[in-house]
Design a protein around this motif. Structure first.
Motif, PDB file in Angstrom:
ATOM      1  N   ILE A  25       4.492  -2.715  -2.535  1.00 15.50           N
ATOM      2  CA  ILE A  25       3.710  -1.528  -2.178  1.00 15.50           C
ATOM      3  C   ILE A  25       3.722  -1.346  -0.661  1.00 15.50           C
ATOM      4  CG2 ILE A  25       1.360  -0.561  -2.130  1.00 15.50           C
ATOM      5  CD1 ILE A  25       0.984  -1.930  -4.936  1.00 15.50           C
ATOM      6  N   HIS A  26       3.494  -2.427   0.073  1.00 17.13           N
ATOM      7  CA  HIS A  26       3.468  -2.381   1.534  1.00 17.13           C
ATOM      8  C   HIS A  26       4.832  -2.076   2.145  1.00 17.13           C
ATOM      9  CE1 HIS A  26      -0.456  -4.838   2.381  1.00 17.13           C
ATOM     10  NE2 HIS A  26      -0.691  -3.641   1.883  1.00 17.13           N
ATOM     11  N   ALA A  27       5.899  -2.319   1.419  1.00 16.69           N
ATOM     12  CA  ALA A  27       7.250  -2.046   1.931  1.00 16.69           C
ATOM     13  C   ALA A  27       7.632  -0.574   1.815  1.00 16.69           C
ATOM     14  CB  ALA A  27       8.270  -2.912   1.187  1.00 16.69           C
ATOM     15  N   ASP A  28       6.846   0.205   1.102  1.00 26.26           N
ATOM     16  CA  ASP A  28       7.144   1.619   0.877  1.00 26.26           C
ATOM     17  C   ASP A  28       6.638   2.449   2.065  1.00 26.26           C
ATOM     18  OD1 ASP A  28       7.248   4.300   0.071  1.00 26.26           O
ATOM     19  OD2 ASP A  28       6.603   3.850  -1.980  1.00 26.26           O
ATOM     20  N   PRO A  29       7.545   3.069   2.822  1.00 23.09           N
ATOM     21  CA  PRO A  29       7.119   3.867   3.981  1.00 23.09           C
ATOM     22  C   PRO A  29       6.154   5.000   3.620  1.00 23.09           C
ATOM     23  CG  PRO A  29       9.499   3.533   4.011  1.00 23.09           C
ATOM     24  CD  PRO A  29       9.000   3.026   2.683  1.00 23.09           C
ATOM     25  N   ALA A  30       6.286   5.571   2.433  1.00 24.89           N
ATOM     26  CA  ALA A  30       5.387   6.656   2.031  1.00 24.89           C
ATOM     27  C   ALA A  30       3.955   6.151   1.849  1.00 24.89           C
ATOM     28  CB  ALA A  30       5.883   7.316   0.746  1.00 24.89           C
ATOM     29  N   VAL A  31       3.799   4.945   1.328  1.00 27.50           N
ATOM     30  CA  VAL A  31       2.462   4.366   1.147  1.00 27.50           C
ATOM     31  C   VAL A  31       1.829   4.071   2.503  1.00 27.50           C
ATOM     32  CG1 VAL A  31       1.190   2.349   0.296  1.00 27.50           C
ATOM     33  CG2 VAL A  31       2.974   3.393  -1.121  1.00 27.50           C
ATOM     34  N   MET A  32       2.626   3.511   3.402  1.00 28.89           N
ATOM     35  CA  MET A  32       2.081   3.014   4.660  1.00 28.89           C
ATOM     36  C   MET A  32       2.004   4.066   5.773  1.00 28.89           C
ATOM     37  SD  MET A  32       1.283   0.080   3.646  1.00 28.89           S
ATOM     38  CE  MET A  32       0.715  -0.614   5.187  1.00 28.89           C
ATOM     39  N   GLN A  33       2.537   5.261   5.543  1.00 29.20           N
ATOM     40  CA  GLN A  33       2.649   6.243   6.618  1.00 29.20           C
ATOM     41  C   GLN A  33       1.336   6.610   7.286  1.00 29.20           C
ATOM     42  OE1 GLN A  33       4.256   9.980   5.332  1.00 29.20           O
ATOM     43  NE2 GLN A  33       2.867  10.138   3.600  1.00 29.20           N
TER      44      GLN A  33
END
Length: 177
Positions: A25-33
């Motif tokens: 989950i943390h590796a997903d740029p959309a989640v972390m943006q």
């Protein structure tokens, strides 16, 4: 151990088996943006997050929950409470926040888990107030905060990254469960 069940979710403390799915989950740029500096987080950073969240549970009696889907046991993400250190407008207050895997967006899981967490804070833990901040352009998070009954109380700027933030809050007297 504090577990909270909602109609579709289990909110619970963190397990060793949660590291890999939360790292994904943390590796997903959309989640972390819209979290911190907006950069994806490594497995090592994710492990540190979980450790920090667990320490807060031990020290404060509340913290960030692992959120899993009832039935499948799949990790949806993280929702919970922390003592804010920034921005200055909310420093020292208890803040609610969340991050969910992108596949779980748009299904009401954030609202469901955040509502259960807010109820836990105000009714179970006896807190008088909960705050939140979100980037001014984050309409999805603002929508969730509105569903919780949290009202915009002002603006702030992220002290490190400079993002414009909206500050939200709710007092026990405003909470309608």
């Amino acid at each position: 151990m504090t577990d909270i069940r909602t109609p579709r979710l289990l909110l619970r403390r963190w397990l060793d088996d949660d590291l890999v799915p939360l790292s994904e989950i943390h590796a997903d740029p959309a989640v972390m943006q819209r979290i911190g500096d907006g950069a994806p987080r490594s497995t090592e950073q994710t492990a540190q997050d979980i450790e920090t969240w667990e320490e807060e549970w031990d020290e404060e009696g509340f913290g960030v929950f692992a959120v899993e889907l009832l039935g499948s046991g799949e990790l949806v993400g993280a929702v919970g409470l922390s003592v804010a250190d920034a921005p200055a407008e909310i420093a020292g207050q208890v803040a609610i926040g969340w991050r969910l895997g992108r596949v779980f967006w748009g299904q009401g899981y954030a609202s469901e888990a955040a509502h259960a967490t807010l109820e836990f804070a105000l009714q179970d833990r006896g807190l008088d107030r909960v705050v939140a901040v979100c980037r001014t352009d984050d309409r999805a998070s603002a929508n969730v905060l509105g569903k919780l009954g949290m009202e915009p109380e002002g603006t702030a700027q992220h002290p490190v990254h400079g993002h414009d933030l909206t500050v939200y809050g709710i007092d026990l007297t405003q909470y309608e469960g």
